[in-house]
Design a protein around this motif. Structure first.
Motif, PDB file in Angstrom:
ATOM      1  N   ALA A 139       0.822  -1.211   0.000  1.00  0.00           N
ATOM      2  CA  ALA A 139       0.000   0.000   0.000  1.00  0.00           C
ATOM      3  C   ALA A 139       0.855   1.259   0.000  1.00  0.00           C
ATOM      4  CB  ALA A 139      -0.931  -0.014   1.209  1.00  0.00           C
ATOM      5  N   SER A 140       1.915   1.273   0.800  1.00  0.00           N
ATOM      6  CA  SER A 140       2.752   2.470   0.886  1.00  0.00           C
ATOM      7  C   SER A 140       3.592   2.665  -0.369  1.00  0.00           C
ATOM      8  CB  SER A 140       3.666   2.380   2.113  1.00  0.00           C
ATOM      9  OG  SER A 140       4.479   1.222   2.045  1.00  0.00           O
ATOM     10  N   ILE A 141       4.187   1.595  -0.881  1.00  0.00           N
ATOM     11  CA  ILE A 141       5.008   1.717  -2.090  1.00  0.00           C
ATOM     12  C   ILE A 141       4.146   2.057  -3.296  1.00  0.00           C
ATOM     13  CG2 ILE A 141       6.539   0.487  -3.669  1.00  0.00           C
ATOM     14  CD1 ILE A 141       7.849   1.250  -1.050  1.00  0.00           C
ATOM     15  N   GLY A 142       2.986   1.407  -3.400  1.00  0.00           N
ATOM     16  CA  GLY A 142       2.093   1.728  -4.517  1.00  0.00           C
ATOM     17  C   GLY A 142       1.619   3.170  -4.471  1.00  0.00           C
ATOM     18  N   VAL A 145       4.591   5.430  -5.505  1.00  0.00           N
ATOM     19  CA  VAL A 145       4.869   5.376  -6.939  1.00  0.00           C
ATOM     20  C   VAL A 145       3.900   6.268  -7.707  1.00  0.00           C
ATOM     21  CG1 VAL A 145       4.786   3.859  -8.960  1.00  0.00           C
ATOM     22  CG2 VAL A 145       5.975   3.121  -6.901  1.00  0.00           C
ATOM     23  N   THR A 146       2.612   6.173  -7.378  1.00  0.00           N
ATOM     24  CA  THR A 146       1.643   7.035  -8.066  1.00  0.00           C
ATOM     25  C   THR A 146       1.847   8.509  -7.716  1.00  0.00           C
ATOM     26  OG1 THR A 146       0.081   6.636  -6.258  1.00  0.00           O
ATOM     27  CG2 THR A 146      -0.065   5.190  -8.176  1.00  0.00           C
ATOM     28  N   TYR A 147       2.193   8.782  -6.460  1.00  0.00           N
ATOM     29  CA  TYR A 147       2.466  10.169  -6.060  1.00  0.00           C
ATOM     30  C   TYR A 147       3.655  10.741  -6.832  1.00  0.00           C
ATOM     31  CZ  TYR A 147       4.179  14.019  -3.179  1.00  0.00           C
ATOM     32  OH  TYR A 147       4.655  15.243  -2.751  1.00  0.00           O
ATOM     33  N   ILE A 161      -7.341   4.987  -0.824  1.00  0.00           N
ATOM     34  CA  ILE A 161      -7.411   4.159   0.382  1.00  0.00           C
ATOM     35  C   ILE A 161      -7.667   2.705   0.048  1.00  0.00           C
ATOM     36  CG2 ILE A 161      -9.883   4.497   0.693  1.00  0.00           C
ATOM     37  CD1 ILE A 161      -7.175   4.235   3.443  1.00  0.00           C
ATOM     38  N   ASN A 162      -8.169   2.429  -1.149  1.00  0.00           N
ATOM     39  CA  ASN A 162      -8.479   1.050  -1.525  1.00  0.00           C
ATOM     40  C   ASN A 162      -7.233   0.180  -1.652  1.00  0.00           C
ATOM     41  OD1 ASN A 162     -11.277   1.521  -1.674  1.00  0.00           O
ATOM     42  ND2 ASN A 162     -11.072   2.342  -3.749  1.00  0.00           N
ATOM     43  N   LEU A 163      -6.063   0.777  -1.724  1.00  0.00           N
ATOM     44  CA  LEU A 163      -4.841  -0.018  -1.817  1.00  0.00           C
ATOM     45  C   LEU A 163      -4.633  -0.880  -0.572  1.00  0.00           C
ATOM     46  CD1 LEU A 163      -2.271   2.459  -3.445  1.00  0.00           C
ATOM     47  CD2 LEU A 163      -3.240   0.384  -4.450  1.00  0.00           C
ATOM     48  N   VAL A 164      -4.991  -0.351   0.593  1.00  0.00           N
ATOM     49  CA  VAL A 164      -4.814  -1.112   1.835  1.00  0.00           C
ATOM     50  C   VAL A 164      -5.776  -2.288   1.891  1.00  0.00           C
ATOM     51  CG1 VAL A 164      -4.868  -0.996   4.351  1.00  0.00           C
ATOM     52  CG2 VAL A 164      -3.993   0.937   3.041  1.00  0.00           C
ATOM     53  N   PHE A 209       8.716 -10.922  -2.265  1.00  0.00           N
ATOM     54  CA  PHE A 209       8.034  -9.766  -2.844  1.00  0.00           C
ATOM     55  C   PHE A 209       8.258  -8.487  -2.030  1.00  0.00           C
ATOM     56  CE2 PHE A 209       5.491 -13.310  -4.547  1.00  0.00           C
ATOM     57  CZ  PHE A 209       5.586 -13.017  -5.904  1.00  0.00           C
ATOM     58  N   ILE A 210       8.713  -8.616  -0.792  1.00  0.00           N
ATOM     59  CA  ILE A 210       8.966  -7.411   0.022  1.00  0.00           C
ATOM     60  C   ILE A 210      10.125  -6.598  -0.561  1.00  0.00           C
ATOM     61  CG2 ILE A 210       9.614  -6.552   2.290  1.00  0.00           C
ATOM     62  CD1 ILE A 210       8.096  -8.848   3.527  1.00  0.00           C
ATOM     63  N   PRO A 211      11.322  -7.181  -0.779  1.00  0.00           N
ATOM     64  CA  PRO A 211      12.384  -6.384  -1.424  1.00  0.00           C
ATOM     65  C   PRO A 211      12.057  -6.023  -2.862  1.00  0.00           C
ATOM     66  CG  PRO A 211      13.092  -8.665  -1.161  1.00  0.00           C
ATOM     67  CD  PRO A 211      11.826  -8.517  -0.384  1.00  0.00           C
ATOM     68  N   ALA A 212      11.286  -6.873  -3.544  1.00  0.00           N
ATOM     69  CA  ALA A 212      10.918  -6.548  -4.930  1.00  0.00           C
ATOM     70  C   ALA A 212      10.057  -5.294  -4.984  1.00  0.00           C
ATOM     71  CB  ALA A 212      10.186  -7.729  -5.555  1.00  0.00           C
ATOM     72  N   MET A 213       9.138  -5.148  -4.050  1.00  0.00           N
ATOM     73  CA  MET A 213       8.300  -3.944  -4.022  1.00  0.00           C
ATOM     74  C   MET A 213       9.114  -2.704  -3.680  1.00  0.00           C
ATOM     75  SD  MET A 213       4.800  -5.283  -2.223  1.00  0.00           S
ATOM     76  CE  MET A 213       3.769  -6.508  -3.036  1.00  0.00           C
ATOM     77  N   CYS A 214      10.066  -2.863  -2.789  1.00  0.00           N
ATOM     78  CA  CYS A 214      10.905  -1.708  -2.438  1.00  0.00           C
ATOM     79  C   CYS A 214      11.728  -1.243  -3.636  1.00  0.00           C
ATOM     80  CB  CYS A 214      11.817  -2.070  -1.268  1.00  0.00           C
ATOM     81  SG  CYS A 214      10.937  -2.406   0.274  1.00  0.00           S
ATOM     82  N   LEU A 215      12.204  -2.183  -4.454  1.00  0.00           N
ATOM     83  CA  LEU A 215      12.979  -1.807  -5.646  1.00  0.00           C
ATOM     84  C   LEU A 215      12.090  -1.241  -6.751  1.00  0.00           C
ATOM     85  CD1 LEU A 215      15.462  -4.836  -5.872  1.00  0.00           C
ATOM     86  CD2 LEU A 215      15.964  -2.497  -5.119  1.00  0.00           C
ATOM     87  N   SER A 216      10.802  -1.497  -6.684  1.00  0.00           N
ATOM     88  CA  SER A 216       9.896  -0.985  -7.722  1.00  0.00           C
ATOM     89  C   SER A 216       9.647   0.503  -7.602  1.00  0.00           C
ATOM     90  CB  SER A 216       8.560  -1.738  -7.651  1.00  0.00           C
ATOM     91  OG  SER A 216       8.746  -3.109  -7.916  1.00  0.00           O
TER      92      SER A 216
END
Length: 281
Positions: A139-142, A145-147, A161-164, A209-216
């Motif tokens: 939720a935070s990384i997504g 990224v959009t921001y 808010i729907n991301l959470v 997927f945790i480090p993968a999301m951080c690198l995204s």
């Protein structure tokens, strides 16, 4: 002698102890055992009171014993036991070193020995916190990224808010539904496996997927696809290779089951990429 209202005692026979009174007819002398009053309790305690504490001998223990003729015992509660915390306590009996070691095995998918190493003590502690961490990271990384994409193009940005809620439904639902469905299939083919082991395996398979999301966070679309693909393949290999030895006993269809497990895990990574990191401004 008496002097006014006061009584005086002669000095004779006063010093020392009081002389013993001789027994007279009709009187009973009481003798006490020698005790050491300097220590408590006395070393030679006698009678009903002893050094070891315990309930009275005439205590009523009717309510502390199971009813005669019933099969109820303190250690078993039937189906109602699944609603108690004690039923799940053994699956959270792990320490930090155990969780870190299992995370390390999840990052090395070609070993294929995760189930053997956790067969005696599969846990739900690691999978629960991995999924919970993934929800907030996704939720935070997504959101970030959009921001970032909107700010780079100087456009207005609104928080979603729907991301959470979507992330919670995706990760919790995936770790609960997929292992349960696979457990039914393995039971149908008489393949040896337990439900808790499947929950443990799928929970730790999502850690990559945790480090993968951080690198995204890096704003490069091709780089995001590469990171998502690598994470999905490693996670899918980890699950498929660890279940292969158990599914081989299912007969000739074992390859189809393993292939389905691999593709389903790979599809999860594609869904994460398309929903969380597909930025449209």
């Amino acid at each position: 002698m008496m002097s006014g209202n006061y009584t005086t005692i002669d000095n004779q026979n006063v010093s020392g102890s009081v002389p013993a009174v001789s027994d007279s007819p009709g009187q009973v002398s009481v003798k006490f055992n020698d005790t050491n009053l300097q220590t408590f309790p006395p070393s030679g305690a006698q009678g009903k009171i002893s050094a070891a504490a315990g309930p009275p001998r005439d205590a009523d223990d009717t309510f502390s014993k199971p009813v005669s003729g019933s099969s109820e015992s303190p250690s078993s509660g039937g189906w109602f036991r699944i609603f108690t915390i004690a039923a799940y306590q053994p699956y959270f009996d792990v320490d930090t070193s155990d969780v870190l070691e299992r995370i390390k095995y999840s990052l090395l998918p070609f070993g294929g020995s995760f189930n053997e190493k956790t067969a005696s003590n599969p846990d739900l502690y690691g999978p629960f916190w991995i999924c919970t961490t993934l929800i907030f990271v996704a939720a935070s990384i997504g959101t970030f990224v959009t921001y970032l994409a909107h700010k780079l193009q100087h456009k207005e940005w609104n928080y979603d808010i729907n991301l959470v809620t979507w992330s919670a439904g995706l990760f919790y639902g995936y770790v609960l539904v997929v292992p349960l469905f696979l457990y039914v299939i393995l039971k149908y083919f008489s393949a040896p496996s337990t439900l808790v082991q499947l929950f443990c395996l799928y929970g730790y398979s999502l850690f990559i997927f945790i480090p993968a999301m951080c690198l995204s966070v890096i704003p490069m679309e091709m780089f995001r696809w590469v990171i998502t693909g690598v994470a999905g393949i490693m996670s899918a290999l980890f699950v498929a290779l660890n279940l292969r030895n158990h599914i081989v006993s299912a007969g000739e269809r074992w390859f189809l089951i393993v292939a389905g497990i691999f593709l389903l895990q790979l599809a999860l990574s594609v869904v994460l990429k398309l929903y969380l990191f597909n930025v449209s401004v």
